[in-house]
Design a protein around this motif. Structure first.
Motif, short mmCIF file in Angstrom:
data_model
loop_
_atom_site.label_atom_id
_atom_site.label_comp_id
_atom_site.label_asym_id
_atom_site.label_seq_id
_atom_site.Cartn_x
_atom_site.Cartn_y
_atom_site.Cartn_z
N THR A 31 -2.38 -4.52 1.83
CA THR A 31 -2.05 -3.48 0.86
C THR A 31 -2.27 -2.11 1.49
O THR A 31 -3.21 -1.94 2.26
N ASN A 32 -1.41 -1.19 1.16
CA ASN A 32 -1.68 0.21 1.52
C ASN A 32 -2.65 0.74 0.48
O ASN A 32 -2.30 0.87 -0.69
N PRO A 33 -3.89 1.03 0.88
CA PRO A 33 -4.90 1.42 -0.11
C PRO A 33 -4.57 2.73 -0.82
O PRO A 33 -5.07 3.00 -1.91
N LEU A 34 -3.71 3.52 -0.22
CA LEU A 34 -3.40 4.83 -0.81
C LEU A 34 -2.49 4.73 -2.03
O LEU A 34 -2.50 5.60 -2.90
N CYS A 35 -1.66 3.67 -2.07
CA CYS A 35 -0.68 3.57 -3.16
C CYS A 35 -0.67 2.21 -3.83
O CYS A 35 -0.07 2.04 -4.88
N GLY A 36 -1.32 1.22 -3.22
CA GLY A 36 -1.34 -0.13 -3.79
C GLY A 36 -0.13 -0.96 -3.42
O GLY A 36 -0.02 -2.10 -3.87
N ASP A 37 0.79 -0.43 -2.62
CA ASP A 37 1.97 -1.21 -2.22
C ASP A 37 1.54 -2.34 -1.27
O ASP A 37 0.56 -2.21 -0.54
N GLU A 38 2.32 -3.41 -1.28
CA GLU A 38 1.93 -4.61 -0.54
C GLU A 38 3.01 -5.08 0.41
O GLU A 38 4.19 -4.89 0.14
N GLY A 60 7.20 -1.64 -2.05
CA GLY A 60 6.73 -0.35 -1.59
C GLY A 60 7.86 0.63 -1.35
O GLY A 60 9.01 0.39 -1.74
N CYS A 61 7.53 1.70 -0.69
CA CYS A 61 8.46 2.80 -0.49
C CYS A 61 9.50 2.46 0.59
O CYS A 61 9.37 1.45 1.30
N ALA A 62 10.48 3.32 0.73
CA ALA A 62 11.55 3.09 1.70
C ALA A 62 11.00 2.97 3.12
O ALA A 62 11.45 2.11 3.89
N ILE A 63 10.03 3.78 3.46
CA ILE A 63 9.51 3.75 4.84
C ILE A 63 8.78 2.43 5.11
O ILE A 63 8.97 1.81 6.15
N SER A 64 7.98 1.98 4.15
CA SER A 64 7.24 0.73 4.39
C SER A 64 8.19 -0.46 4.46
O SER A 64 8.02 -1.36 5.28
N GLN A 65 9.21 -0.47 3.61
CA GLN A 65 10.16 -1.59 3.61
C GLN A 65 11.02 -1.56 4.87
O GLN A 65 11.27 -2.60 5.49
N VAL A 102 0.74 11.87 5.96
CA VAL A 102 0.54 11.15 4.68
C VAL A 102 1.36 9.87 4.59
O VAL A 102 1.01 8.97 3.83
N ARG A 103 2.44 9.79 5.36
CA ARG A 103 3.26 8.56 5.32
C ARG A 103 2.93 7.58 6.44
O ARG A 103 3.57 6.54 6.58
N MET A 104 1.93 7.91 7.22
CA MET A 104 1.61 7.08 8.39
C MET A 104 1.25 5.65 7.98
O MET A 104 1.67 4.69 8.61
N LYS A 105 0.45 5.51 6.93
CA LYS A 105 0.04 4.16 6.49
C LYS A 105 1.26 3.35 6.03
O LYS A 105 1.31 2.14 6.19
N CYS A 106 2.25 4.03 5.43
CA CYS A 106 3.48 3.33 5.02
C CYS A 106 4.18 2.78 6.25
O CYS A 106 4.65 1.63 6.26
N ALA A 107 4.26 3.61 7.29
CA ALA A 107 5.02 3.24 8.49
C ALA A 107 4.35 2.12 9.27
O ALA A 107 5.02 1.35 9.95
FE1 FES Z 1 3.24 2.87 -0.74
FE2 FES Z 1 4.61 3.95 1.20
S1 FES Z 1 4.08 4.88 -0.67
S2 FES Z 1 3.65 2.02 1.20
#
Ligand code: FES
Length: 126
Positions: A31-38, A60-65, A102-107
């Motif tokens: 999980t990305n702890p900042l947003c809860g996305d998995e 999750g967001c576009a960058i994580s997917q 701020v988007r590093m964890k997504c990437a």
């Molecule tokens: Fe949740 Fe990018 S905002 S993984």
């Protein structure tokens, strides 16, 4: 939109290798702890311990997917050592767009998840 942003959107809209694998050799969910996305990663290995099949499920967001989709394409056929050696910089190069702090964890979420799964797999084999 420039070609680099299109590259992200293409992978986001048409994710490669999305899905699950029954009885995978490697499985890990994080999980990305900042947003809860998995993201969950499933991989099957061949006899030489290279990745023969890999799939992911993500919310999750576009960058994580998009990064999960690109990563799965990139690692197919690679050995576990090679995949474990992929650096954050390598992953950012695959994405081809500048990623803000701020988007590093997504990437990096998919890469870190896959590498955690490899670690669990290797420990389980000792
Ligand atoms: Fe949740 Fe990018 S905002 S993984």
């Amino acid at each position: 939109m420039n070609i680099y942003q299109e590259h992200i959107l293409d992978h986001y809209s048409n994710p490669r290798n999305k899905g699950q694998i029954d009885n995978p050799d490697i499985y890990y969910k994080d999980t990305n702890p900042l947003c809860g996305d998995e993201v969950a990663v499933y991989a099957r290995l061949d006899r030489s311990k290279s990745i023969s099949e890999i799939r992911f499920m993500a919310r999750g967001c576009a960058i994580s997917q998009a990064s999960a989709s690109m990563l799965t394409e990139h690692v197919k056929g690679k050995s576990l050592d090679e995949v474990y050696g992929i650096s954050s910089e390598d992953m950012l190069r695959l994405l081809m767009v500048p990623i803000s702090h701020v988007r590093m964890k997504c990437a990096l979420l998919a890469l870190k998840t896959l590498q955690a799964g490899i670690l669990v797999h290797m420990k389980g084999k000792k």
